[in-house]
Motif scaffolding. Structure first.
Motif, PDB file in Angstrom:
ATOM      1  N   GLY A 299       0.797  -1.231   0.000  1.00  0.00           N
ATOM      2  CA  GLY A 299       0.000   0.000   0.000  1.00  0.00           C
ATOM      3  C   GLY A 299       0.824   1.272   0.000  1.00  0.00           C
ATOM      4  N   GLY A 300       2.137   1.117   0.033  1.00  0.00           N
ATOM      5  CA  GLY A 300       2.990   2.294   0.063  1.00  0.00           C
ATOM      6  C   GLY A 300       2.998   2.943   1.439  1.00  0.00           C
ATOM      7  N   PHE A 301       3.838   3.949   1.575  1.00  0.00           N
ATOM      8  CA  PHE A 301       3.899   4.683   2.841  1.00  0.00           C
ATOM      9  C   PHE A 301       4.265   6.129   2.556  1.00  0.00           C
ATOM     10  CE2 PHE A 301       8.573   4.924   3.388  1.00  0.00           C
ATOM     11  CZ  PHE A 301       8.985   3.967   2.467  1.00  0.00           C
ATOM     12  N   ILE A 302       3.947   6.958   3.519  1.00  0.00           N
ATOM     13  CA  ILE A 302       4.183   8.398   3.384  1.00  0.00           C
ATOM     14  C   ILE A 302       5.023   8.860   4.565  1.00  0.00           C
ATOM     15  CG2 ILE A 302       3.046  10.655   3.543  1.00  0.00           C
ATOM     16  CD1 ILE A 302       2.664   9.367   0.851  1.00  0.00           C
ATOM     17  N   LYS A 303       6.007   9.675   4.264  1.00  0.00           N
ATOM     18  CA  LYS A 303       6.787  10.277   5.339  1.00  0.00           C
ATOM     19  C   LYS A 303       6.462  11.772   5.400  1.00  0.00           C
ATOM     20  CE  LYS A 303      11.404  11.040   7.125  1.00  0.00           C
ATOM     21  NZ  LYS A 303      11.298  12.510   7.168  1.00  0.00           N
ATOM     22  N   VAL A 304       5.986  12.186   6.552  1.00  0.00           N
ATOM     23  CA  VAL A 304       5.741  13.615   6.778  1.00  0.00           C
ATOM     24  C   VAL A 304       6.516  14.009   8.028  1.00  0.00           C
ATOM     25  CG1 VAL A 304       4.014  15.413   7.177  1.00  0.00           C
ATOM     26  CG2 VAL A 304       3.410  13.403   5.809  1.00  0.00           C
ATOM     27  N   ASN A 305       7.473  14.890   7.863  1.00  0.00           N
ATOM     28  CA  ASN A 305       8.356  15.299   8.962  1.00  0.00           C
ATOM     29  C   ASN A 305       8.974  14.063   9.618  1.00  0.00           C
ATOM     30  OD1 ASN A 305       7.781  17.988   8.389  1.00  0.00           O
ATOM     31  ND2 ASN A 305       5.918  17.911   9.617  1.00  0.00           N
ATOM     32  N   ASP A 306       8.722  13.852  10.898  1.00  0.00           N
ATOM     33  CA  ASP A 306       9.393  12.750  11.602  1.00  0.00           C
ATOM     34  C   ASP A 306       8.535  11.494  11.706  1.00  0.00           C
ATOM     35  OD1 ASP A 306      11.658  14.229  11.986  1.00  0.00           O
ATOM     36  OD2 ASP A 306      10.979  15.037  13.909  1.00  0.00           O
ATOM     37  N   TYR A 307       7.532  11.364  10.852  1.00  0.00           N
ATOM     38  CA  TYR A 307       6.636  10.214  11.000  1.00  0.00           C
ATOM     39  C   TYR A 307       6.341   9.558   9.648  1.00  0.00           C
ATOM     40  CZ  TYR A 307       6.112  12.136  15.612  1.00  0.00           C
ATOM     41  OH  TYR A 307       6.387  12.603  16.858  1.00  0.00           O
ATOM     42  N   ILE A 308       6.224   8.238   9.713  1.00  0.00           N
ATOM     43  CA  ILE A 308       5.779   7.462   8.560  1.00  0.00           C
ATOM     44  C   ILE A 308       4.339   7.032   8.824  1.00  0.00           C
ATOM     45  CG2 ILE A 308       5.986   5.157   7.515  1.00  0.00           C
ATOM     46  CD1 ILE A 308       9.032   5.511   7.649  1.00  0.00           C
ATOM     47  N   TYR A 309       3.511   7.175   7.804  1.00  0.00           N
ATOM     48  CA  TYR A 309       2.109   6.753   7.884  1.00  0.00           C
ATOM     49  C   TYR A 309       1.908   5.636   6.871  1.00  0.00           C
ATOM     50  CZ  TYR A 309       1.809  11.261  10.220  1.00  0.00           C
ATOM     51  OH  TYR A 309       2.012  12.325  11.069  1.00  0.00           O
ATOM     52  N   THR A 310       1.418   4.511   7.353  1.00  0.00           N
ATOM     53  CA  THR A 310       1.230   3.360   6.466  1.00  0.00           C
ATOM     54  C   THR A 310       0.285   2.381   7.129  1.00  0.00           C
ATOM     55  OG1 THR A 310       2.408   1.681   5.168  1.00  0.00           O
ATOM     56  CG2 THR A 310       3.181   2.034   7.410  1.00  0.00           C
ATOM     57  N   SER A 311      -0.236   1.454   6.361  1.00  0.00           N
ATOM     58  CA  SER A 311      -1.113   0.461   6.989  1.00  0.00           C
ATOM     59  C   SER A 311      -0.309  -0.782   7.337  1.00  0.00           C
ATOM     60  CB  SER A 311      -2.280   0.104   6.077  1.00  0.00           C
ATOM     61  OG  SER A 311      -1.971  -0.999   5.270  1.00  0.00           O
ATOM     62  N   GLY A 312      -0.847  -1.565   8.247  1.00  0.00           N
ATOM     63  CA  GLY A 312      -0.277  -2.874   8.542  1.00  0.00           C
ATOM     64  C   GLY A 312      -0.757  -3.895   7.530  1.00  0.00           C
ATOM     65  N   TYR A 313      -0.258  -5.095   7.660  1.00  0.00           N
ATOM     66  CA  TYR A 313      -0.762  -6.182   6.818  1.00  0.00           C
ATOM     67  C   TYR A 313      -1.417  -7.255   7.685  1.00  0.00           C
ATOM     68  CZ  TYR A 313      -1.160  -9.809   3.347  1.00  0.00           C
ATOM     69  OH  TYR A 313      -1.679 -10.767   2.512  1.00  0.00           O
ATOM     70  N   GLU A 314      -0.630  -7.859   8.566  1.00  0.00           N
ATOM     71  CA  GLU A 314      -1.212  -8.884   9.446  1.00  0.00           C
ATOM     72  C   GLU A 314      -2.313  -8.269  10.301  1.00  0.00           C
ATOM     73  OE1 GLU A 314      -0.872 -12.111   9.576  1.00  0.00           O
ATOM     74  OE2 GLU A 314       0.554 -12.105   7.919  1.00  0.00           O
ATOM     75  N   LYS A 315      -2.052  -7.112  10.847  1.00  0.00           N
ATOM     76  CA  LYS A 315      -3.091  -6.394  11.590  1.00  0.00           C
ATOM     77  C   LYS A 315      -3.689  -5.355  10.650  1.00  0.00           C
ATOM     78  CE  LYS A 315      -1.107  -7.133  16.119  1.00  0.00           C
ATOM     79  NZ  LYS A 315      -0.415  -6.539  17.280  1.00  0.00           N
ATOM     80  N   ARG A 316      -4.991  -5.430  10.500  1.00  0.00           N
ATOM     81  CA  ARG A 316      -5.665  -4.578   9.520  1.00  0.00           C
ATOM     82  C   ARG A 316      -5.933  -3.206  10.149  1.00  0.00           C
ATOM     83  NH1 ARG A 316      -7.431  -8.371   5.493  1.00  0.00           N
ATOM     84  NH2 ARG A 316      -8.445  -6.664   4.425  1.00  0.00           N
ATOM     85  N   GLN A 317      -4.895  -2.407  10.231  1.00  0.00           N
ATOM     86  CA  GLN A 317      -4.992  -1.065  10.791  1.00  0.00           C
ATOM     87  C   GLN A 317      -3.843  -0.230  10.239  1.00  0.00           C
ATOM     88  OE1 GLN A 317      -4.723  -2.028  14.929  1.00  0.00           O
ATOM     89  NE2 GLN A 317      -2.508  -2.262  14.908  1.00  0.00           N
ATOM     90  N   TYR A 318      -3.936   1.070  10.436  1.00  0.00           N
ATOM     91  CA  TYR A 318      -2.860   1.960   9.993  1.00  0.00           C
ATOM     92  C   TYR A 318      -1.915   2.242  11.155  1.00  0.00           C
ATOM     93  CZ  TYR A 318      -4.501   2.790   5.273  1.00  0.00           C
ATOM     94  OH  TYR A 318      -4.825   2.615   3.949  1.00  0.00           O
ATOM     95  N   TYR A 319      -0.651   2.452  10.811  1.00  0.00           N
ATOM     96  CA  TYR A 319       0.364   2.716  11.823  1.00  0.00           C
ATOM     97  C   TYR A 319       0.979   4.102  11.613  1.00  0.00           C
ATOM     98  CZ  TYR A 319       0.620  -2.347  12.805  1.00  0.00           C
ATOM     99  OH  TYR A 319       0.346  -3.634  13.148  1.00  0.00           O
ATOM    100  N   ILE A 320       1.424   4.666  12.705  1.00  0.00           N
ATOM    101  CA  ILE A 320       2.272   5.847  12.648  1.00  0.00           C
ATOM    102  C   ILE A 320       3.603   5.447  13.287  1.00  0.00           C
ATOM    103  CG2 ILE A 320       2.586   8.252  13.365  1.00  0.00           C
ATOM    104  CD1 ILE A 320      -0.854   7.366  13.523  1.00  0.00           C
ATOM    105  N   VAL A 321       4.676   5.602  12.516  1.00  0.00           N
ATOM    106  CA  VAL A 321       6.007   5.183  12.965  1.00  0.00           C
ATOM    107  C   VAL A 321       6.890   6.414  13.129  1.00  0.00           C
ATOM    108  CG1 VAL A 321       8.045   3.816  12.375  1.00  0.00           C
ATOM    109  CG2 VAL A 321       5.772   3.006  11.698  1.00  0.00           C
ATOM    110  N   GLU A 322       7.530   6.519  14.251  1.00  0.00           N
ATOM    111  CA  GLU A 322       8.446   7.633  14.513  1.00  0.00           C
ATOM    112  C   GLU A 322       9.764   7.320  13.797  1.00  0.00           C
ATOM    113  OE1 GLU A 322      10.871  10.465  15.825  1.00  0.00           O
ATOM    114  OE2 GLU A 322      11.268   8.514  16.732  1.00  0.00           O
ATOM    115  N   THR A 323      10.223   8.232  12.950  1.00  0.00           N
ATOM    116  CA  THR A 323      11.323   7.874  12.050  1.00  0.00           C
ATOM    117  C   THR A 323      12.713   7.952  12.690  1.00  0.00           C
ATOM    118  OG1 THR A 323      11.399  10.142  11.223  1.00  0.00           O
ATOM    119  CG2 THR A 323      10.110   8.561   9.955  1.00  0.00           C
TER     120      THR A 323
END
Lengths: 405, 239
Positions: A299-323
């Motif tokens: 599904g791709g991912f987006i980096k905005v400032n210090d965070y990555i926004y993307t969805s999970g696969y095994e868990k059907r939810q979106y994640y915010i990752v601190e870069t």
């Protein structure tokens, strides 16, 4: 005055390697393949039933690939009766022509996979069984074509060739994935081989490559089956590689992102999300962190400032990752799917057909508006495209154009 | 104040459970028919359920049912459409993920499962006339909620268990066993998100567990009643 002129020339020279020849490449996931669309003044919320549907075209054939939009036309791939076609529409959704590319993938998840790449008056396309072609944008007439299986000893991975071709200057790159002919640079006007890289000798892994432009060299970054590859685009030399850990891994679909000396990846198999430090000359990498829990497959991912926004696969939810740390700092229930970005907002399109407008707010993302697609066929896998105030969403045989400005 | 409320609620639940325990099978079924809206279901001839099946991927699913026992499920696996159908006589399916896209007769055990699903009113309604046996096995719990556990021995010898909510008398869970490579594997369907359509209750979410593990989830967006349906669609296609 003279000083200013001189300064401008210096600035231009410094910028030149970054922007290449000023060549405009219209391609997969927008600017630098990052999922970011350079749009302004877009709607900050949508009506309850979604933004206004300007038009829909329902004759595309099966597929998951996104459209590419030029000033006057729109190009998108589709499969009809096992054949892959490049479709051309005008910007009101009117059918103009279609041109045969080659044999399309009709086994698991049947349909066209890739997104065309447009440079000036030429369109570069691939099909699931390895056809690579260059067509004229005005007419669809073929300039040249080849096949990655028959011409380069490639082998189709289990879900078919899915790469959206990368163009740099006069070169187009493709990934047959054979042990001796792993990544190939072709003259984009003739299809003639410029160089062949053995890469890591692995099967191709559905990844559409990205380009890193450094003062010393340009680097093509892509995945093969278990390995991230950094290849010098001048001669095809493998500069570095990064191995994914784990067993039975072969899906490394998402295009990496490069920003300020760091490479960010999110992969469904192996190490999940990870961050690498690239040396200034581009010849070395060092792992900074990895997080297998962040496992978006395609599904791709987006980096905005210090965070990555993307969805999970095994868990059907979106994640915010601190870069800086790679830690998941929050999750949001919105099934799983694609992530894109324009004008300060995240555009999510999940596998249940829901389209969401979310506001990225640092370690959180706030849902603003959602609606559900009502037209189209089969799975909701495609990546939306935002161009000139219009959001284009492909759902199987249908392409829908929504006014978001 | 909060404590008083909790105690009162506890007494009410205890009172209710004690009362419910005394209910006979006939009384439980009577309340079940009423709760589900069976009187209204009698006026329904076709049901079309459209939604998503989440099983690794989220894929479209459509179930078409017609009285008395016609059933067609159209669903996608790996984005390839497959079918399971029953026309009142023949149970068939396609399994394109095996490489064979042609319609085939279902194996006997799976055919029996499909026939149960195809019963328009469900196994409990007019069970005696249908030749089934129903026993009340007592009380149990599903997701910590009290339920009545019923054992249905079908006319064909197959056994299913239904768990009816002890307060609402709606079906919370269905369980049966499937033989997989000579072993009995428990299949459990959990019915959730009941909503009224045409004064009949339908579960808009059906979660299935296979051998105790989550297997798939059907999530319906729409359930339409009495839409025209061509009876031919339930027959096994020639190719």
């Amino acid at each position: 005055m003279k000083y200013h002129f001189f300064s401008s020339i210096i600035v231009f020279i410094l910028l030149f390697p970054v922007f290449g020849s000023g060549q405009k490449v219209l391609q997969w996931r927008g600017v630098n393949r990052s999922g970011v669309y350079d749009e302004t003044s877009l709607l900050k919320s949508w009506p309850e039933k979604g933004p206004e549907l300007l038009w829909e075209f329902n004759g595309l054939g099966n597929g998951y690939g996104s459209p590419v939009i030029t000033g006057e036309m729109l190009f998108i791939n589709g499969e009809i009766d096992t054949v892959s076609y490049l479709f051309a529409l005008d910007l009101s959704g009117k059918y103009l022509w279609k041109s045969k590319i080659g044999k399309e993938w009709t086994l698991s998840y049947p349909g066209s996979r890739s997104t065309p790449t447009v440079v000036d008056d030429l369109v570069y396309v691939t099909a699931g069984w390895g056809q690579v072609a260059c067509l004229e944008a005005g007419t669809g007439k073929e300039r040249w074509s080849l096949n990655m299986i028959t011409d380069f000893h490639g082998a189709a991975p289990r879900f078919g060739f899915s790469e959206s071709l990368l163009v740099e200057g006069n070169t187009v790159y493709c990934s047959p994935g054979s042990p001796d002919t792993n990544v190939v640079a072709l003259d984009r006007f003739t299809g003639k081989i410029i160089w062949i890289s053995k890469g890591a000798g692995e099967m191709t892994a559905y990844c559409s490559p990205m380009l890193i432009s450094l003062p010393q060299r340009n680097i093509l970054v892509t995945f093969s089956k278990t390995t991230l590859l950094g290849i010098d685009t001048k001669d095809g030399k493998l500069l570095w590689s990064y191995k994914q850990e784990g067993q039975d891994i072969d899906c490394q679909v998402n295009t990496p992102i490069f920003e300020n000396g760091f490479i960010y990846c999110v992969a469904g198999n192996g190490n999940g999300a990870f961050k690498l430090k690239l040396s200034a000359d581009g010849t070395q990498i060092a792992e900074l962190w990895k997080n297998p829990e962040c496992d978006n497959l395609m599904g791709g991912f987006i980096k905005v400032n210090d965070y990555i926004y993307t969805s999970g696969y095994e868990k059907r939810q979106y994640y915010i990752v601190e870069t800086n740390t790679g830690k998941i700092v929050d999750s949001v229930k919105f099934d799983r799917g694609t992530t894109n970005y324009a004008d300060g907002m995240l555009y999510l399109y999940n596998e249940k057909g829901q389209v969401g407008l979310f506001r990225p707010a640092g370690p959180r993302m706030e849902q603003v508006s959602t609606f559900k697609l009502t037209a189209g066929t089969k799975a909701h896998f495609s990546h939306p495209v935002i161009c000139n105030g219009i959001m284009y969403i492909r759902h199987g045989k249908s392409l829908l154009a929504y006014k978001v400005k | 104040m909060k404590k008083k409320f909790s105690v009162t609620a506890l007494i009410l639940v205890a009172f209710f459970v004690a009362g419910a325990q005394d209910l006979s099978l006939d009384e439980i079924l009577s309340k079940h028919y009423q709760a589900m809206g069976f009187e209204n279901l009698k006026k329904v001839n076709t049901i079309i359920m459209t939604g998503t099946m989440v099983q690794q991927d989220a894929m479209p699913v459509k179930i078409i049912r017609m009285r008395p026992d016609h059933y067609l499920m159209e669903f996608d696996i790996q984005d390839i459409t497959a079918y399971q159908g029953y026309d009142g006589q023949t149970a068939w399916w396609t399994t394109p993920w095996t490489g064979n896209p042609k319609p085939q007769l279902m194996p006997d055990d799976r055919a029996k499962e499909l026939k149960s699903r195809a019963d328009f009113d469900g196994l409990l309604y007019h069970w005696k006339e249908k030749g089934h046996t129903v026993e009340l096995l007592g009380r149990d719990t599903v997701d910590k909620s009290p339920v009545f556990k019923l054992k249905i021995t079908k006319k064909d010898g197959g056994v299913e268990f239904l768990f009816l909510d002890a307060a609402k008398f709606i079906v919370q869970k269905r369980m049966y066993y499937r033989i997989v490579r000579g072993q009995e594997v428990a299949m459990e369907n959990y019915f959730r998100d009941y909503r009224s359509v045409g004064d009949v209750l339908f579960a808009f979410t059906q979660d299935t567990h296979y051998g105790g593990q989550p297997y798939n989830s059907l999530q319906f967006d729409s359930i339409e009643l009495n839409k025209p349906v061509d009876g031919k669609i339930f027959r096994m296609p020639a190719k």
